[in-house]
Design a protein around this motif. Structure first.
Motif, short mmCIF file in Angstrom:
data_model
loop_
_atom_site.label_atom_id
_atom_site.label_comp_id
_atom_site.label_asym_id
_atom_site.label_seq_id
_atom_site.Cartn_x
_atom_site.Cartn_y
_atom_site.Cartn_z
N GLY A 8 0.78 -1.23 0.00
CA GLY A 8 0.00 0.00 0.00
C GLY A 8 0.81 1.28 0.00
N GLY A 9 2.12 1.16 0.10
CA GLY A 9 2.93 2.36 0.07
C GLY A 9 2.96 2.99 -1.31
N GLY A 10 3.55 4.19 -1.38
CA GLY A 10 3.66 4.85 -2.67
C GLY A 10 3.94 6.33 -2.51
N LEU A 11 3.75 7.04 -3.60
CA LEU A 11 3.96 8.48 -3.63
C LEU A 11 2.62 9.19 -3.54
CD1 LEU A 11 5.75 11.01 -4.17
CD2 LEU A 11 5.39 10.58 -6.63
N VAL A 12 2.53 10.16 -2.64
CA VAL A 12 1.28 10.89 -2.45
C VAL A 12 1.62 12.35 -2.20
CG1 VAL A 12 1.22 10.42 0.03
CG2 VAL A 12 -0.91 10.90 -1.19
N GLN A 13 0.73 13.22 -2.60
CA GLN A 13 0.93 14.65 -2.39
C GLN A 13 0.61 15.04 -0.94
OE1 GLN A 13 -1.37 16.80 -5.33
NE2 GLN A 13 0.21 16.52 -6.88
N MET A 82 -3.79 6.46 6.76
CA MET A 82 -3.03 7.70 6.97
C MET A 82 -3.68 8.82 6.18
SD MET A 82 0.87 6.21 6.79
CE MET A 82 0.77 5.82 5.04
N ASN A 83 -4.15 9.82 6.90
CA ASN A 83 -4.78 10.99 6.29
C ASN A 83 -3.96 12.24 6.60
OD1 ASN A 83 -6.95 9.30 5.49
ND2 ASN A 83 -8.01 9.68 7.43
N GLY A 84 -4.19 13.27 5.82
CA GLY A 84 -3.48 14.52 6.07
C GLY A 84 -1.97 14.35 6.05
N LEU A 85 -1.47 13.59 5.09
CA LEU A 85 -0.04 13.28 5.07
C LEU A 85 0.81 14.52 4.85
CD1 LEU A 85 -0.27 9.90 3.22
CD2 LEU A 85 0.83 10.25 5.43
N LYS A 86 1.96 14.51 5.51
CA LYS A 86 2.91 15.62 5.46
C LYS A 86 4.25 15.11 4.92
CE LYS A 86 0.88 17.41 9.77
NZ LYS A 86 1.18 17.82 11.16
N GLY A 110 8.91 -4.01 5.03
CA GLY A 110 8.71 -2.57 4.91
C GLY A 110 8.12 -2.16 3.58
N THR A 111 7.48 -0.99 3.59
CA THR A 111 6.94 -0.40 2.37
C THR A 111 7.22 1.11 2.40
OG1 THR A 111 4.96 -0.20 0.97
CG2 THR A 111 4.61 -0.06 3.34
N GLN A 112 7.65 1.63 1.26
CA GLN A 112 8.05 3.04 1.20
C GLN A 112 6.84 3.94 1.04
OE1 GLN A 112 11.32 4.55 1.24
NE2 GLN A 112 10.08 6.42 1.39
N VAL A 113 6.80 4.99 1.85
CA VAL A 113 5.80 6.05 1.72
C VAL A 113 6.55 7.36 1.48
CG1 VAL A 113 4.04 7.40 2.91
CG2 VAL A 113 4.08 4.90 3.16
N THR A 114 6.22 8.02 0.39
CA THR A 114 6.84 9.29 0.05
C THR A 114 5.76 10.34 -0.11
OG1 THR A 114 8.66 8.17 -1.09
CG2 THR A 114 8.34 10.51 -1.56
N VAL A 115 5.89 11.42 0.65
CA VAL A 115 4.92 12.51 0.59
C VAL A 115 5.63 13.72 -0.02
CG1 VAL A 115 3.28 13.93 1.85
CG2 VAL A 115 3.82 11.61 2.66
N SER A 116 5.23 14.04 -1.23
CA SER A 116 5.92 15.11 -1.95
C SER A 116 5.03 15.67 -3.03
CB SER A 116 7.21 14.57 -2.56
OG SER A 116 7.85 15.56 -3.36
N SER A 117 5.20 16.94 -3.30
CA SER A 117 4.47 17.57 -4.41
C SER A 117 5.30 17.52 -5.69
CB SER A 117 4.10 19.00 -4.05
OG SER A 117 5.25 19.73 -3.69
#
Length: 117
Positions: A8-13, A82-86, A110-117
């Motif tokens: 379920g990890g990934g790239l999110v804004q 996970m909501n309101g990710l920073k 593990g799974t990578q979570v990246t929060v970036s615009s």
């Protein structure tokens, strides 16, 4: 032995949401505390959510109100909503199972979570 596999990890804004899943190889929820940890580059691994055998959840202040841990015993799966990710939530997220009796302590890869615009 217990195998744990996260997904379920990934790239999110920033401001977005993700749901992580942790599938256990067998039903262990009655005997294990389940937790989600994360580790960012250059930082120590930290606990972000845990759920007891009695279904009691706890969170650090850094994620309280934004993250929710839950489990589905029928599917042997634990979730982390996970909501309101920073951007500071960016990390590798790990699932953990810790026995309430004895010393068994299992980790997923593990799974990578990246929060970036």
């Amino acid at each position: 032995q217990v195998q744990l596999v996260e997904s379920g990890g990934g790239l999110v804004q920033p401001g977005g949401s993700l749901r992580l899943s942790c599938a256990a190889s067998r039903n262990i929820f009655s005997a294990y505390v389940m937790g989600w940890y994360r580790q960012a580059p250059g930082k120590q691994r930290e606990l972000v959510a845990s759920i007891s055998t009695g279904d009691s959840a706890s969170y650090p202040d850094s994620v309280k109100g934004r993250f929710t841990i839950s489990r589905d015993s029928a599917k042997n799966t634990v979730y982390l909503q996970m909501n309101g990710l920073k951007p500071e939530d960016t990390a590798v997220y790990y699932c953990n199972a810790r026995a309430i009796f004895g010393r068994n302590d299992f980790w997923g890869p593990g799974t990578q979570v990246t929060v970036s615009s």
